[in-house]
Design a protein around this motif. Structure first.
Motif, short mmCIF file in Angstrom:
data_model
loop_
_atom_site.label_atom_id
_atom_site.label_comp_id
_atom_site.label_asym_id
_atom_site.label_seq_id
_atom_site.Cartn_x
_atom_site.Cartn_y
_atom_site.Cartn_z
N UNK A 17 -13.80 -22.33 9.65
CA UNK A 17 -13.54 -22.25 11.08
C UNK A 17 -13.30 -20.81 11.52
N UNK A 18 -13.15 -20.66 12.81
CA UNK A 18 -12.89 -19.33 13.38
C UNK A 18 -11.54 -18.79 12.90
N UNK A 19 -10.57 -19.69 12.72
CA UNK A 19 -9.25 -19.26 12.24
C UNK A 19 -9.33 -18.61 10.86
N UNK A 20 -10.14 -19.17 9.99
CA UNK A 20 -10.30 -18.60 8.66
C UNK A 20 -11.02 -17.26 8.75
N UNK A 21 -11.99 -17.17 9.64
CA UNK A 21 -12.70 -15.90 9.82
C UNK A 21 -11.76 -14.81 10.33
N UNK A 22 -10.80 -15.18 11.15
CA UNK A 22 -9.81 -14.20 11.60
C UNK A 22 -8.96 -13.71 10.44
N UNK A 23 -8.68 -14.58 9.49
CA UNK A 23 -7.92 -14.17 8.31
C UNK A 23 -8.72 -13.20 7.46
N UNK A 24 -10.03 -13.35 7.46
CA UNK A 24 -10.88 -12.39 6.72
C UNK A 24 -10.72 -11.00 7.29
N UNK A 25 -10.74 -10.89 8.61
CA UNK A 25 -10.56 -9.58 9.26
C UNK A 25 -9.17 -9.03 8.97
N UNK A 26 -8.15 -9.90 9.04
CA UNK A 26 -6.79 -9.46 8.77
C UNK A 26 -6.64 -8.97 7.33
N UNK A 27 -7.19 -9.73 6.39
CA UNK A 27 -7.11 -9.33 4.98
C UNK A 27 -7.85 -8.02 4.74
N UNK A 28 -9.00 -7.87 5.39
CA UNK A 28 -9.77 -6.63 5.23
C UNK A 28 -8.97 -5.44 5.77
N UNK A 29 -8.37 -5.59 6.94
CA UNK A 29 -7.58 -4.51 7.52
C UNK A 29 -6.36 -4.15 6.69
N UNK A 30 -5.67 -5.17 6.16
CA UNK A 30 -4.51 -4.91 5.31
C UNK A 30 -4.90 -4.23 4.00
N UNK A 31 -6.01 -4.66 3.43
CA UNK A 31 -6.49 -4.02 2.21
C UNK A 31 -6.86 -2.57 2.46
N UNK A 32 -7.53 -2.32 3.57
CA UNK A 32 -7.90 -0.95 3.94
C UNK A 32 -6.65 -0.09 4.12
N UNK A 33 -5.63 -0.63 4.80
CA UNK A 33 -4.39 0.12 5.01
C UNK A 33 -3.67 0.40 3.70
N UNK A 34 -3.66 -0.59 2.81
CA UNK A 34 -3.01 -0.38 1.52
C UNK A 34 -3.69 0.69 0.69
N UNK A 35 -5.02 0.65 0.65
CA UNK A 35 -5.73 1.68 -0.10
C UNK A 35 -5.65 3.04 0.58
N UNK A 36 -5.47 3.06 1.89
CA UNK A 36 -5.30 4.33 2.59
C UNK A 36 -4.00 5.00 2.16
N UNK A 37 -2.93 4.21 2.08
CA UNK A 37 -1.65 4.77 1.62
C UNK A 37 -1.72 5.20 0.15
N UNK A 38 -2.36 4.37 -0.67
CA UNK A 38 -2.51 4.70 -2.08
C UNK A 38 -3.34 5.96 -2.27
N UNK A 39 -4.42 6.07 -1.53
CA UNK A 39 -5.27 7.25 -1.69
C UNK A 39 -4.60 8.51 -1.16
N UNK A 40 -3.72 8.37 -0.18
CA UNK A 40 -2.95 9.53 0.27
C UNK A 40 -2.05 10.07 -0.82
N UNK A 41 -1.40 9.17 -1.53
CA UNK A 41 -0.53 9.59 -2.64
C UNK A 41 -1.34 10.17 -3.80
N UNK A 42 -2.44 9.51 -4.13
CA UNK A 42 -3.30 10.01 -5.22
C UNK A 42 -3.86 11.38 -4.83
N UNK A 43 -4.18 11.57 -3.56
CA UNK A 43 -4.66 12.87 -3.10
C UNK A 43 -3.60 13.94 -3.23
N UNK A 44 -2.34 13.57 -2.97
CA UNK A 44 -1.26 14.54 -3.16
C UNK A 44 -1.14 14.95 -4.63
#
Length: 101
Positions: free
Chosen positions: A56-83
């Protein structure tokens, strides 16, 4: 009296060669464009994902949410690894990995 602003834009600009600044700007712009294209690909694929898996559309919204959260998590991780290992090296490795994937 000495100027106490060591991180002013003029100081940063003087640190780098003025001939390299346009190249750096283009590379950063292309990297941001890759992020936008990647997120757009997920958005465009949603109807196909929904049809293929019968969700359903509700599950598809969770896909976008999970993708955004994963992107944010790796963004913070890559910032630290870059440091730790260097921002330039991590940027080059990240762009290469993204391009290969």
């Amino acid at each position: 009296m000495q100027d106490q602003r060591s991180n002013s834009p003029t100081t940063i600009t003087k640190t780098y060669s003025s001939s390299r600044l346009p190249i750096v700007l283009v590379l950063i712009t292309l990297a941001q464009f890759m992020v936008v294209v990647d997120f757009t690909i997920v958005q465009i694929a949603l109807p196909s994902i929904g049809r293929e898996f019968g969700v359903s559309v509700n599950v598809l919204q969770w896909i976008i949410t999970a993708y955004g959260l994963t992107l944010a998590g790796f963004l913070m991780l890559s910032g630290r690894v870059g440091d730790i290992y260097g921002h330039k090296r991590l940027f080059i490795i990240g762009v290469l990995l993204f391009s290969v994937a």
